[in-house]
Scaffold this motif. Structure first.
Motif, mmCIF file in Angstrom:
data_model
loop_
_atom_site.group_PDB
_atom_site.id
_atom_site.type_symbol
_atom_site.label_atom_id
_atom_site.label_comp_id
_atom_site.label_asym_id
_atom_site.label_seq_id
_atom_site.Cartn_x
_atom_site.Cartn_y
_atom_site.Cartn_z
ATOM 1 N N UNK A 68 0.839 -1.206 0.000
ATOM 2 C CA UNK A 68 0.000 0.000 0.000
ATOM 3 C C UNK A 68 0.874 1.256 0.000
ATOM 4 N N UNK A 69 1.900 1.262 0.856
ATOM 5 C CA UNK A 69 2.777 2.441 0.896
ATOM 6 C C UNK A 69 3.632 2.535 -0.361
ATOM 7 N N UNK A 70 4.040 1.393 -0.904
ATOM 8 C CA UNK A 70 4.776 1.398 -2.174
ATOM 9 C C UNK A 70 3.950 2.082 -3.261
ATOM 10 N N UNK A 71 2.672 1.707 -3.366
ATOM 11 C CA UNK A 71 1.818 2.310 -4.395
ATOM 12 C C UNK A 71 1.678 3.814 -4.175
ATOM 13 N N UNK A 72 1.510 4.222 -2.929
ATOM 14 C CA UNK A 72 1.383 5.650 -2.626
ATOM 15 C C UNK A 72 2.666 6.385 -2.990
ATOM 16 N N UNK A 73 3.808 5.852 -2.563
ATOM 17 C CA UNK A 73 5.084 6.492 -2.860
ATOM 18 C C UNK A 73 5.337 6.532 -4.363
ATOM 19 N N UNK A 74 4.995 5.452 -5.066
ATOM 20 C CA UNK A 74 5.202 5.409 -6.513
ATOM 21 C C UNK A 74 4.317 6.429 -7.216
ATOM 22 N N UNK A 75 3.037 6.473 -6.854
ATOM 23 C CA UNK A 75 2.102 7.399 -7.499
ATOM 24 C C UNK A 75 2.478 8.859 -7.264
ATOM 25 N N UNK A 76 3.041 9.155 -6.108
ATOM 26 C CA UNK A 76 3.436 10.534 -5.786
ATOM 27 C C UNK A 76 4.827 10.876 -6.308
ATOM 28 N N UNK A 77 5.551 9.900 -6.852
ATOM 29 C CA UNK A 77 6.889 10.143 -7.379
ATOM 30 C C UNK A 77 7.971 10.154 -6.321
ATOM 31 N N UNK A 78 7.612 9.837 -5.083
ATOM 32 C CA UNK A 78 8.565 9.871 -3.973
ATOM 33 C C UNK A 78 9.564 8.723 -4.089
ATOM 34 N N UNK A 79 9.104 7.572 -4.528
ATOM 35 C CA UNK A 79 9.970 6.390 -4.563
ATOM 36 C C UNK A 79 11.167 6.604 -5.480
#
Length: 151
Positions: A68-79
């Motif tokens: 869940x956090x991976x998807x959030x970080x990926x979608x926001x460009x943070x990852x």
């Protein structure tokens, strides 16, 4: 890239401000929030190993939380920013590889538009063309004009 290892204290200090901090829950129900550092370590383990999320070792938080956090970080460009900070160009390349492996889910509207577009492209006599409706639209019928009850 080097084999996976958990990030060091020095690496954590470099990236901790890049990751959005989750607000603590106001209610006292549910699980306590997992440590952002341990979630990042779990995400990195999946990215390096190429394994499925459900195969994560138990030393990390639940795979659902990490995903869940991976998807959030990926979608926001943070990852991608975190990976560039930690591993440079190799980290960005790994992010691009993961992005190519990710499934893209289409919304219902996109699926309907795709079906209509495919139906337009098929010839009418094609066995794969959508069939014409077998029943004609129902016409309104006035029963009072047919059945007049007399008392």
């Amino acid at each position: 890239m080097t084999p996976h290892r958990d990030i060091t204290d020095e690496e954590w200090q470099r990236v901790m401000l890049l990751l959005p901090e989750l607000r603590p829950r106001s209610e006292l129900r549910g699980r306590p929030l997992a440590s952002t550092r341990s979630v990042l370590n779990g995400v990195l383990w999946v990215m390096y190993s190429g394994a499925t999320w459900s195969a994560m070792p138990r030393r990390y938080p639940s795979y659902q939380t990490c995903h869940r956090r991976f998807k959030t970080w990926h979608d926001e460009g943070v990852l991608k920013v975190v990976m560039a900070e930690l591993f440079g160009e190799e980290g960005v390349a790994l992010c691009d590889t993961i992005e190519a492996r990710m499934r893209k889910h289409a919304s219902r509207a996109e699926k309907a538009a795709r079906r209509q577009e495919e139906a337009r492209d098929l010839p009418r006599n094609s066995p794969f063309a959508p069939a014409a409706p077998a029943v004609t639209p129902v016409q309104t019928f006035n029963f009072r004009s047919v059945y007049r009850h007399t008392a």
